[in-house]
Design a protein around this motif. Structure first.
Motif, PDB file in Angstrom:
ATOM      1  N   UNK A 130       0.842  -1.216   0.000  1.00  0.00           N
ATOM      2  CA  UNK A 130       0.000   0.000   0.000  1.00  0.00           C
ATOM      3  C   UNK A 130       0.875   1.263   0.000  1.00  0.00           C
ATOM      4  N   UNK A 131       1.942   1.235   0.835  1.00  0.00           N
ATOM      5  CA  UNK A 131       2.781   2.439   1.001  1.00  0.00           C
ATOM      6  C   UNK A 131       3.927   2.525  -0.012  1.00  0.00           C
ATOM      7  N   UNK A 132       3.879   1.715  -1.026  1.00  0.00           N
ATOM      8  CA  UNK A 132       5.027   1.529  -1.902  1.00  0.00           C
ATOM      9  C   UNK A 132       5.544   2.822  -2.535  1.00  0.00           C
ATOM     10  N   UNK A 133       4.629   3.732  -2.877  1.00  0.00           N
ATOM     11  CA  UNK A 133       5.077   4.960  -3.554  1.00  0.00           C
ATOM     12  C   UNK A 133       5.915   5.835  -2.635  1.00  0.00           C
ATOM     13  N   UNK A 134       5.602   5.798  -1.345  1.00  0.00           N
ATOM     14  CA  UNK A 134       6.396   6.582  -0.390  1.00  0.00           C
ATOM     15  C   UNK A 134       7.783   5.975  -0.215  1.00  0.00           C
ATOM     16  N   UNK A 135       7.838   4.646  -0.148  1.00  0.00           N
ATOM     17  CA  UNK A 135       9.152   3.981  -0.038  1.00  0.00           C
ATOM     18  C   UNK A 135      10.000   4.292  -1.270  1.00  0.00           C
ATOM     19  N   UNK A 136       9.354   4.268  -2.411  1.00  0.00           N
ATOM     20  CA  UNK A 136      10.087   4.440  -3.683  1.00  0.00           C
ATOM     21  C   UNK A 136      10.725   5.824  -3.791  1.00  0.00           C
ATOM     22  N   UNK A 137      10.175   6.784  -3.059  1.00  0.00           N
ATOM     23  CA  UNK A 137      10.682   8.161  -3.173  1.00  0.00           C
ATOM     24  C   UNK A 137      11.899   8.403  -2.288  1.00  0.00           C
ATOM     25  N   UNK A 138      12.176   7.457  -1.389  1.00  0.00           N
ATOM     26  CA  UNK A 138      13.288   7.664  -0.447  1.00  0.00           C
ATOM     27  C   UNK A 138      14.620   7.670  -1.202  1.00  0.00           C
ATOM     28  N   UNK A 139      15.478   8.646  -0.825  1.00  0.00           N
ATOM     29  CA  UNK A 139      16.721   8.833  -1.596  1.00  0.00           C
ATOM     30  C   UNK A 139      17.675   7.647  -1.561  1.00  0.00           C
ATOM     31  N   UNK A 140      17.584   6.831  -0.518  1.00  0.00           N
ATOM     32  CA  UNK A 140      18.496   5.676  -0.438  1.00  0.00           C
ATOM     33  C   UNK A 140      18.057   4.501  -1.312  1.00  0.00           C
ATOM     34  N   UNK A 141      16.787   4.532  -1.658  1.00  0.00           N
ATOM     35  CA  UNK A 141      16.242   3.322  -2.288  1.00  0.00           C
ATOM     36  C   UNK A 141      16.628   3.260  -3.771  1.00  0.00           C
ATOM     37  N   UNK A 142      17.143   2.100  -4.144  1.00  0.00           N
ATOM     38  CA  UNK A 142      17.627   1.895  -5.504  1.00  0.00           C
ATOM     39  C   UNK A 142      16.751   0.880  -6.259  1.00  0.00           C
ATOM     40  N   UNK A 143      16.101   0.022  -5.491  1.00  0.00           N
ATOM     41  CA  UNK A 143      15.276  -1.009  -6.135  1.00  0.00           C
ATOM     42  C   UNK A 143      14.193  -1.480  -5.163  1.00  0.00           C
ATOM     43  N   UNK A 144      13.133  -2.022  -5.752  1.00  0.00           N
ATOM     44  CA  UNK A 144      12.044  -2.581  -4.942  1.00  0.00           C
ATOM     45  C   UNK A 144      11.918  -4.059  -5.305  1.00  0.00           C
ATOM     46  N   UNK A 145      11.952  -4.901  -4.292  1.00  0.00           N
ATOM     47  CA  UNK A 145      11.926  -6.341  -4.549  1.00  0.00           C
ATOM     48  C   UNK A 145      10.684  -6.958  -3.905  1.00  0.00           C
ATOM     49  N   UNK A 146       9.982  -7.754  -4.688  1.00  0.00           N
ATOM     50  CA  UNK A 146       8.800  -8.437  -4.141  1.00  0.00           C
ATOM     51  C   UNK A 146       9.228  -9.697  -3.376  1.00  0.00           C
ATOM     52  N   UNK A 147       8.687  -9.849  -2.170  1.00  0.00           N
ATOM     53  CA  UNK A 147       8.892 -11.079  -1.396  1.00  0.00           C
ATOM     54  C   UNK A 147       7.555 -11.775  -1.234  1.00  0.00           C
ATOM     55  N   UNK A 148       7.249 -12.662  -2.181  1.00  0.00           N
ATOM     56  CA  UNK A 148       5.892 -13.197  -2.275  1.00  0.00           C
ATOM     57  C   UNK A 148       5.570 -14.241  -1.205  1.00  0.00           C
ATOM     58  N   UNK A 149       6.596 -14.880  -0.656  1.00  0.00           N
ATOM     59  CA  UNK A 149       6.294 -15.944   0.308  1.00  0.00           C
ATOM     60  C   UNK A 149       5.626 -15.373   1.554  1.00  0.00           C
ATOM     61  N   UNK A 150       6.250 -14.335   2.145  1.00  0.00           N
ATOM     62  CA  UNK A 150       5.662 -13.732   3.339  1.00  0.00           C
ATOM     63  C   UNK A 150       4.331 -13.046   3.019  1.00  0.00           C
ATOM     64  N   UNK A 151       4.285 -12.441   1.843  1.00  0.00           N
ATOM     65  CA  UNK A 151       3.069 -11.700   1.469  1.00  0.00           C
ATOM     66  C   UNK A 151       1.874 -12.640   1.306  1.00  0.00           C
TER      67      UNK A 151
END
Lengths: 281, 508
Positions: A130-151
């Motif tokens: 849900x909050x993915x767009x906010x995480x994506x804007x963080x200056x440290x973040x270079x990539x977003x990885x899906x972890x489907x098992x826990x999800x």
């Protein structure tokens, strides 16, 4: 830029020793889920020794740390002193954990004069999706990885080869990543012996817009690299289009009966960039 | 005095010069044994000993087609023990871990000299530790055939386990409850031993199709069991899942393709290990994709090759020994699955041998050195763990000889400055494929040139050694014992290396 990222348990010396020979664009040295609690120290020691003593390191070094709200993370982050870590993989990434990690990292970076460490967010909770767009804007973040098992565990649903259950989370990650010039990385396919299933899973992810995929066994890398690489046909097309564009020096023109304009030229440039990076031409 | 690979060989022994040196020599042949008019049937092993006058110092030979399932050599050992015979010379084509009865006879001096092509298990251990009173001669499959036909290895009595025998003494390995397929290794024994006895657990009236000609057979012994066919399974039928092995196999298939070796009518041979099977699978994929039909595959034949023959990917299989029961079945059913004798396989003096028709072979190594010499006979501390088998024969014969191996096995680097024991001379080894890169023997400039436009990275073998030492450190030198326990005999009958007793510090 990656196509493939291989998880290597930090406490597996033979896998560490050979980490650089696998055809993975990055190695994720895992201190979290694949390492038992009583093996955490051992894993840290092994990874640290490996990073400090190995001449030929993998193309990119990623360290999966333990959750920032655990007692383990401080010791995990001491490995930054090796100055060999390219990315940290933050498990259970969400607004709070990313904020906490950023704060800890700033302290460490100031203390040891380290340039800012890039972070890959592991999206494995519904609230992170849900909050993915906010995480994506963080200056440290270079990539977003899906972890489907826990999800899928949180959602109480089963994973399937068709992957319909991941359509929403994959799409959220892809849109958030691409719109912020980050790399969307797909979840691993956990049925190691099922090559057909892996192919289908890779294609599903690729067709939605994923740019890379994680592997949990080296035997998955060849398939992942092949599917996430531009094909030779695409490379030849891109070369021809760019050549024609240079010759004509026009913003729009026809090539093989199709209209070529700025977005198509951008696509061709990306194909060539990837092909060069992955030594495909 | 030093031989052609710079190993010190006692002055009174024939020294290895080069793998081509046999071309300067004349083939030496003794007469084949006289054909028999009548075949005698025996009732017991004891009777064979009695009638063939087996006494002290007799030379007895055996084949290893039943491998770990063989019972004949075990039974012969019992009679030797009971008869209190001494100083016997044993010449089995190979020695397997199941040949346990030999151990005590070696320790007690009943068996004092051995000729063989390959050995492992307890027998190998006791010989390594210096318990054999005479000498061990390790020759090759083709070299053994040469030694027998030339009289260098004169056999008094050949004990040939044979799954089916008819009343005229003709023998076949294709049928019977313990069918083992081809019987390629014992053909020289059959034709040249002074006395030949076939031991079978399946006597039939008449065989229309047989590999062993009864005219050379002096006697037949029918027993309850010659062994157990299940024990013949060699290596594995499973492809490796080890990522290092898979990488090596993948790189090997890419290399073969880039060298243009995978083309219509090509011929090949590999071992039966898990990585070799992975190579075979990758080759199979390429053949199907590119619509390539091979000429033949040879060697010890496995299920993988049988599947390729049946899928019409190869025209023929030339088989000296069946490595698994699928190969046994195929040999029985398929006329294109053809038996070959050890001589036809690798005897340097035989004409048109299969080894010389091979386009490429893929072999293993326990150690390889900077001169590309290969050791598959001993481990790094000197323990006997194998032997040439056909290694040196096909390495010489094939147009391209490839060694596949991980750089590090059990924390020990496989590349050495000098190998512990030379089994196959470096002049016959062309390419080394490891997980960290490929090295090409500098004398193969043609191969180096062909790979110039390939994506495959080629290293100097010394660079690969340095890479290994970066990981493992430089291993300490191994201590050697002065006592010579035997020799490695090259296929032409010259001595390529000495075998020394394991140093007391390493005795397990």
């Amino acid at each position: 830029m990656f196509r493939s990222l291989l998880f290597v348990p930090g406490n597996n010396p033979s896998m560490l020793q050979n980490a650089d020979i696998f055809m993975s664009d990055a190695i994720i040295f895992d201190l979290e889920d694949s390492v038992n609690l009583d093996e955490k120290d051992n894993a840290r020691n092994l990874v640290e020794t490996y990073l400090l003593t190995t001449k030929e390191l993998p193309k990119a070094v990623v360290l999966r740390i333990n959750p920032v709200n655990s007692d383990l993370v401080d010791d995990d982050l001491k490995l930054l002193q090796t100055r060999k870590i390219d990315y940290l993989l933050l498990p259970k990434a969400n607004k709070i954990s990313l904020f906490v990690l950023d704060k800890i990292l700033k302290k460490i970076e100031n203390k040891i004069e380290l340039k800012p460490t890039k972070v890959i967010c592991l999206i494995e909770e519904t609230k992170s999706v849900i909050d993915i767009y906010e995480l994506a804007k963080h200056e440290r973040v270079e990539a977003l990885m899906l972890g489907a098992e826990d999800l899928t565990s949180e959602l109480e649903i089963n994973r399937t080869t068709e992957g319909k259950e991941l359509l929403y989370s994959r799409s959220r990650i892809i849109y958030a990543a691409i719109s912020n010039k980050l790399i969307p990385i797909d979840t691993p396919f956990t049925d190691i012996d099922n090559q057909d299933g892996l192919i289908q899973d890779c294609k599903n992810a690729l067709n939605l817009g994923m740019k890379a995929k994680t592997a949990i066994h080296p035997s998955q890398l060849e398939t992942i690299n092949e599917i996430f690489s531009p094909s030779q046909k695409a490379i030849k097309w891109a070369e021809a289009v760019l050549k024609k564009a240079k010759e004509l020096n026009k913003g729009a023109f026809q090539f093989e009966g199709k209209m070529i304009d700025r977005p198509v030229l951008e696509k061709a440039k990306k194909i060539i960039e990837k092909a060069k990076l992955f030594e495909l031409m | 005095m030093l031989n052609g690979v710079k190993r010190k060989i006692p002055n009174n022994l024939p020294r290895f010069v080069s793998s081509d040196d046999f071309l300067n020599k004349k083939r030496k042949l003794v007469s084949k044994k006289k054909k028999q008019l009548k075949t005698v049937f025996f009732n017991s092993y004891e009777e064979v000993f009695d009638k063939f006058n087996i006494k002290d110092k007799t030379t007895l030979s055996f084949h290893h087609h039943l491998r770990n399932g063989d019972r004949v050599i075990q039974e012969v050992c019992k009679v030797i023990k009971n008869n209190k015979l001494n100083d016997l010379h044993f010449a089995p084509s190979s020695i397997f871990p199941s040949y346990t009865n030999m151990t005590e006879l070696i320790k007690k001096g009943n068996i004092t000299n051995i000729h063989t092509n390959y050995l492992n298990g307890e027998v190998a251990k006791v010989i390594s530790e210096g318990k054999l009173k005479g000498k061990l001669i390790m020759n090759t499959h083709g070299g053994r055939a040469r030694a027998i036909e030339s009289g260098d290895l004169a056999i008094d009595v050949a004990f040939i386990a044979c799954p089916t025998v008819d009343r005229s003494g003709n023998g076949s390995g294709a049928i019977g409850k313990n069918a083992c397929g081809t019987l390629g290794y014992c053909v020289p024994d059959l034709e040249y031993a002074k006395k030949v006895v076939l031991i079978t657990d399946n006597l039939v009236d008449k065989l229309d199709d047989y590999q062993l000609n009864g005219e050379y057979v002096d006697g037949v012994l029918v027993v309850d069991s010659i062994g157990e066919a299940k024990g013949i399974v060699s290596g594995t039928t499973e492809v490796t899942k080890d990522p290092i092995g898979l990488k090596i196999a993948r790189d090997c298939s890419v290399l073969l393709s880039d060298l243009g070796l995978l083309k219509n009518n090509f011929s090949m041979q590999t071992g039966a290990g898990k990585t070799s099977l992975a190579v075979v699978n990758y080759i199979k994929e390429i053949m199907i994709k590119q619509d390539i039909k091979g000429g033949f595959a040879s060697g010890g034949i496995t299920k993988s090759y049988v599947e390729m023959l049946e899928a019409n990917l190869f025209e023929k299989l030339y088989d000296v020994q069946c490595f698994d029961l699928e190969a046994v079945r195929s040999f029985k059913e398929n006329i294109n699955h053809i038996a070959m004798s050890a001589s036809k396989y690798g005897n340097p003096f035989e004409k048109d041998i299969i080894a010389e028709k091979l386009d490429f072979v893929i072999l293993g190594a326990t150690e390889i050195d900077l001169d590309f010499n290969v050791n598959v006979t001993t481990d790094s501390s000197g323990y006997l763990i194998g032997g040439s088998g056909g290694h040196a024969d096909i390495a010489k014969g094939a147009k391209v000889t490839i060694i596949i191996s991980p750089l590090i096995k059990s924390r020990i680097p496989i590349i050495k400055e000098k190998v512990t024991t030379i089994t196959t001379p470096g002049e016959d080894i062309d390419i080394l494929i490891t997980e960290r890169g490929i090295a090409i023997n500098p004398k193969r400039k043609d191969l180096i040139k062909k790979l110039k436009s390939s994506k495959i990275k080629v290293f100097d073998i010394k660079e690969l050694l340095d890479k290994t030492h970066d990981i493992t450190g430089v291993p300490a030198n191994i201590k050697t014992d002065d006592k010579i326990i035997g020799y490695v005999e090259y296929r032409d009958g010259t001595y390529i290396d000495v075998l020394r007793k394991v140093h007391d510090d390493y005795i397990k």
